[in-house]
Design an enzyme around this catalytic site. Structure first.
Site, PDB file in Angstrom:
ATOM      1  N   SER A  11       0.439 -10.386   4.992  1.00 58.06           N
ATOM      2  CA  SER A  11       0.522  -8.982   4.589  1.00 58.06           C
ATOM      3  C   SER A  11      -0.536  -8.680   3.540  1.00 58.06           C
ATOM      4  O   SER A  11      -1.067  -9.586   2.896  1.00 58.06           O
ATOM      5  CB  SER A  11       1.909  -8.691   4.014  1.00 58.06           C
ATOM      6  OG  SER A  11       1.929  -7.388   3.450  1.00 58.06           O
ATOM      7  N   HIS A  12      -0.843  -7.415   3.353  1.00 53.55           N
ATOM      8  CA  HIS A  12      -1.708  -7.016   2.239  1.00 53.55           C
ATOM      9  C   HIS A  12      -0.992  -7.232   0.909  1.00 53.55           C
ATOM     10  O   HIS A  12      -1.626  -7.345  -0.131  1.00 53.55           O
ATOM     11  CB  HIS A  12      -2.075  -5.531   2.357  1.00 53.55           C
ATOM     12  CG  HIS A  12      -3.208  -5.277   3.297  1.00 53.55           C
ATOM     13  ND1 HIS A  12      -3.135  -5.562   4.637  1.00 53.55           N
ATOM     14  CD2 HIS A  12      -4.466  -4.791   3.085  1.00 53.55           C
ATOM     15  CE1 HIS A  12      -4.292  -5.237   5.211  1.00 53.55           C
ATOM     16  NE2 HIS A  12      -5.108  -4.783   4.298  1.00 53.55           N
TER      17      HIS A  12
END
Lengths: 130, 203
Positions: A11-12
């Site tokens: 994920s970011h």
């Protein structure tokens, strides 16, 4: 192929990655090799090829590794990370075209039953909210 | 053309410094239509390249470009890392140690094709490709006048303003992406402009 397919969450956000990993663990415990990462090389929102490679290593299984990503850069950086793996690993890692949280939980549940990498990927990708 | 160590040093320094100096501008452009991280991501990547200046300047162009590309892949932290990394690494792979203009033209064509594959994109989607594709085309058409290349790059970046974004975070905005310059097109233009400026000083 032997063993349980590993799951990697990219994920970011480190919080999203770790929260998603918690949800996967709640479902499958420690049966499934799991790696997760989030954040750019400085720890801000983003992704890092180095961290993705480390997460793939952490979840490594001879049965293969399914990667779940959130937005664009996570996918591009994951593709780059996979290309940089040694030859014998590269062909055993796939990115699933699925929503990161639901996809990770579905993929891990499928993997825990001993399914192949292709079956795990298909299950994650077939998920659609009812 | 034989690039001396001093020339390579000047080229690397100028390109990196221009990107770092544009951090705020790139951030603002990206904030308008994206997640606002392009400036800081590019700064982090190009500062890392700059920190390897001695080692990069001492290598022939293929190795220097490969190393610079790898630094960007590892440090940028957004999609721009693999995209610019692919551009530079592909150039490095395609160029001989003493490249001619023809070599550069061929290498740029291959590198731009590699970026298209990496980004699953093509010109017209409001991305960096909207600058690199026309510049590659210009060289392929035999036009290498530095001022012409520089102007074409600026026009190409400007031309992304009215475009509708089809790829990247900006595409989430749909029609609201219209009216803003693409940050990747701008950073690409800055790199081309810096390269032209430096080469002008050599001629």
């Amino acid at each position: 192929m032997t063993g349980i397919v590993g799951i990697v969450i990219v994920s970011h956000s480190a919080d999203v990655a770790s929260g998603t990993a918690d949800m996967v663990r709640q479902m499958v415990g420690d049966e499934v090799p799991l790696g997760h990462c989030g954040g750019d090389p400085d720890g801000g929102l983003g992704t890092s090829v180095e961290r993705i490679m480390a997460a793939i290593d952490a979840a490594w299984s001879d049965a293969g590794v399914a990667v779940l990503v959130d937005l664009g850069g996570a996918e591009t950086n994951s593709e780059m990370a996979i290309e940089m793996l040694p030859d014998e690993q590269r062909s055993k890692v796939v990115i699933c075209n699925a929503p990161i949280v639901e996809g990770a939980v579905m993929a891990a549940t499928e993997a825990s039953g001993g399914s192949s990498l292709e079956e795990v990927r298909r299950t994650a990708e077939e998920y659609s909210p009812a | 053309m034989n690039l001396s160590e001093a020339m390579q040093r000047e080229l690397i320094t100028t390109v990196c410094e221009r990107i770092v100096a544009a951090t705020e501008e790139l951030t603002d452009l990206d904030r308008a239509i994206g997640d606002g991280d392009h400036g800081l991501n590019m700064k982090r990547g190009f500062e890392d390249v700059l920190s390897k200046l001695d080692q990069l300047a001492a290598k022939p162009p293929p190795g220097a470009l490969a190393d610079a590309g790898m630094a960007l892949v590892m440090k940028v932290g957004g999609a721009a890392g693999p995209l610019y990394g692919t551009l530079f690494m592909s150039l490095g792979k395609a160029l001989p140690e003493s490249p001619t203009l023809d070599d550069l033209t061929t290498a740029l064509d291959l590198a731009v094709a590699a970026v298209q594959r990496r980004g699953k994109s093509t010109a017209g989607q409001k991305t960096m490709l909207d600058v690199w594709v026309p510049i590659s085309g210009l060289l392929a058409a035999g036009e290498s006048d530095l001022d012409t290349v520089r102007r074409r790059a600026a026009e190409a970046a400007d031309a992304t303003v009215p475009m509708l974004a089809i790829r990247g975070r900006a595409s989430f905005l749909g029609e609201r992406s219209i009216g803003h310059m693409d940050p990747g097109a701008r950073s690409s233009q800055l790199i081309i402009e810096a390269t032209c400026d430096v080469m002008e000083g050599w001629s």
